[in-house]
Design a protein around this motif. Structure first.
Motif, PDB file in Angstrom:
ATOM      1  N   PRO A 199      -3.635   1.125  -0.617  1.00 21.22           N
ATOM      2  CA  PRO A 199      -2.974  -0.161  -0.876  1.00 21.22           C
ATOM      3  C   PRO A 199      -2.661  -0.445  -2.330  1.00 21.22           C
ATOM      4  O   PRO A 199      -1.658  -1.089  -2.640  1.00 21.22           O
ATOM      5  N   ARG A 200      -3.494   0.012  -3.246  1.00 20.64           N
ATOM      6  CA  ARG A 200      -3.230  -0.276  -4.663  1.00 20.64           C
ATOM      7  C   ARG A 200      -2.023   0.501  -5.186  1.00 20.64           C
ATOM      8  O   ARG A 200      -1.347   0.064  -6.104  1.00 20.64           O
ATOM      9  N   LYS A 201      -1.752   1.648  -4.590  1.00 18.10           N
ATOM     10  CA  LYS A 201      -0.556   2.417  -4.946  1.00 18.10           C
ATOM     11  C   LYS A 201       0.676   1.812  -4.295  1.00 18.10           C
ATOM     12  O   LYS A 201       1.706   1.586  -4.957  1.00 18.10           O
ATOM     13  N   TYR A 202       0.597   1.525  -2.992  1.00 16.42           N
ATOM     14  CA  TYR A 202       1.767   1.067  -2.255  1.00 16.42           C
ATOM     15  C   TYR A 202       2.135  -0.384  -2.559  1.00 16.42           C
ATOM     16  O   TYR A 202       3.216  -0.838  -2.190  1.00 16.42           O
ATOM     17  N   GLU A 203       1.238  -1.102  -3.230  1.00 13.17           N
ATOM     18  CA  GLU A 203       1.574  -2.465  -3.640  1.00 13.17           C
ATOM     19  C   GLU A 203       2.815  -2.474  -4.528  1.00 13.17           C
ATOM     20  O   GLU A 203       3.632  -3.393  -4.467  1.00 13.17           O
ATOM     21  N   TYR A 204       2.977  -1.434  -5.329  1.00 10.23           N
ATOM     22  CA  TYR A 204       4.090  -1.376  -6.277  1.00 10.23           C
ATOM     23  C   TYR A 204       5.058  -0.232  -5.996  1.00 10.23           C
ATOM     24  O   TYR A 204       6.146  -0.196  -6.576  1.00 10.23           O
ATOM     25  N   LYS A 205       4.683   0.715  -5.134  1.00 10.35           N
ATOM     26  CA  LYS A 205       5.537   1.878  -4.871  1.00 10.35           C
ATOM     27  C   LYS A 205       5.726   2.057  -3.368  1.00 10.35           C
ATOM     28  O   LYS A 205       5.118   2.934  -2.750  1.00 10.35           O
ATOM     29  N   PHE A 206       6.526   1.194  -2.770  1.00 12.82           N
ATOM     30  CA  PHE A 206       6.803   1.290  -1.341  1.00 12.82           C
ATOM     31  C   PHE A 206       8.044   2.159  -1.169  1.00 12.82           C
ATOM     32  O   PHE A 206       9.174   1.686  -1.209  1.00 12.82           O
ATOM     33  N   SER A 207       7.834   3.459  -0.981  1.00 12.89           N
ATOM     34  CA  SER A 207       8.901   4.452  -0.989  1.00 12.89           C
ATOM     35  C   SER A 207       9.721   4.429   0.306  1.00 12.89           C
ATOM     36  O   SER A 207       9.284   3.884   1.326  1.00 12.89           O
ATOM     37  N   PRO A 208      10.913   5.041   0.290  1.00 12.97           N
ATOM     38  CA  PRO A 208      11.707   5.174   1.521  1.00 12.97           C
ATOM     39  C   PRO A 208      10.934   5.907   2.623  1.00 12.97           C
ATOM     40  O   PRO A 208      11.079   5.588   3.802  1.00 12.97           O
ATOM     41  N   ARG A 209      10.118   6.879   2.231  1.00 13.91           N
ATOM     42  CA  ARG A 209       9.307   7.602   3.218  1.00 13.91           C
ATOM     43  C   ARG A 209       8.303   6.669   3.896  1.00 13.91           C
ATOM     44  O   ARG A 209       8.106   6.732   5.108  1.00 13.91           O
ATOM     45  N   LEU A 210       7.689   5.786   3.102  1.00  6.17           N
ATOM     46  CA  LEU A 210       6.744   4.823   3.670  1.00  6.17           C
ATOM     47  C   LEU A 210       7.466   3.793   4.536  1.00  6.17           C
ATOM     48  O   LEU A 210       6.950   3.368   5.574  1.00  6.17           O
ATOM     49  N   ALA A 211       8.658   3.411   4.123  1.00  4.34           N
ATOM     50  CA  ALA A 211       9.454   2.474   4.916  1.00  4.34           C
ATOM     51  C   ALA A 211       9.799   3.084   6.280  1.00  4.34           C
ATOM     52  O   ALA A 211       9.787   2.392   7.308  1.00  4.34           O
ATOM     53  N   ALA A 212      10.105   4.381   6.291  1.00  8.54           N
ATOM     54  CA  ALA A 212      10.394   5.060   7.556  1.00  8.54           C
ATOM     55  C   ALA A 212       9.160   5.095   8.444  1.00  8.54           C
ATOM     56  O   ALA A 212       9.247   4.934   9.672  1.00  8.54           O
TER      57      ALA A 212
END
Length: 227
Positions: A199-212
């Motif tokens: 969560p601490r990484k994805y709070e600021y880096k919500f990548s296209p791969r994560l969106a998929a």
């Protein structure tokens, strides 16, 4: 010499026994009373305050019925799709994680259930070791034996880390969407659910791969069984 060794072993056994009795008492207490803080919260707060001494965690407890069903289903779909059926351990998932890690040559999958993650969050630390995994397993057995699945999911959703200094569904919903946890829609819930592994990484880096990945979770949510 043999006498001293026996005494040492006895004292070691008594210390371990006392520690696990304390854990059991805490697990029993949390069956009815909400934890105000967890081991993870204490660790993260100390880390944050090293850079900003006046910093505080964002956390607000909300009752199970005040958490959106969308978030419950999304978290189960993303983290533990056999949650309502297993006894705390997803043995098939663990086997698949072991095989995946062996194939990659490093730890890339964990296979932990929601119950195991809750045990770790409440009492242990993020540090990876065989001893910590053993303690996690013992606490998981306690939680599964004393709590029902509704209580497990309620506590998990209220204490899990969802960003830097952000704990629980209510604080996370307000941080990311400026709404309460009860108002989360399917897409919002799915995006929050896929953040949980880091969560601490994805709070600021919500990548296209994560969106998929979030889109895949959203499509599976309707099949998720929740308490």
């Amino acid at each position: 010499m043999a006498s001293w060794l026996r005494r040492l072993l006895l004292w070691g056994f008594l210390i371990v026994l006392a520690w696990h009795l304390w854990l059991l008492a805490q697990v029993l207490w949390f069956k009815w009373f909400n934890p105000s803080e967890t081991s993870f919260m204490e660790i993260r707060l100390e880390e944050i305050q090293q850079k900003k001494p006046e910093a505080e965690l964002r956390h607000k407890w909300v009752a199970y019925e005040r958490i959106s069903p969308n978030l419950k289903r999304a978290v189960v779909a993303a983290e533990d799709d056999k949650f309502v059926d297993h006894d705390g351990f997803d043995w098939d998932g663990i086997q698949k994680a072991i095989e995946k890690n062996q194939k990659k040559g490093k730890a890339v999958a964990g296979g932990s259930t929601i119950s195991q993650q809750l045990a770790k969050n409440l009492f242990l630390s993020p540090m990876r070791s065989y001893l910590r995994k053993a303690e996690e397993a013992v606490i998981t057995v306690m939680i599964e034996a004393l709590w029902d699945k509704r209580r497990i999911l309620e506590v998990y959703l209220n204490v899990v880390e969802w960003g830097n200094g952000i704990f629980g569904a209510e604080a996370a919903a307000r941080r990311y969407y400026k709404i309460s946890a009860s108002q989360l829609g399917p897409a919002q819930a799915a995006r929050m659910a896929v953040m949980l592994p880091n969560p601490r990484k994805y709070e600021y880096k919500f990548s296209p791969r994560l969106a998929a990945h979030a889109a895949r979770i959203q499509s599976r949510m309707r099949y998720s069984d929740v308490p």
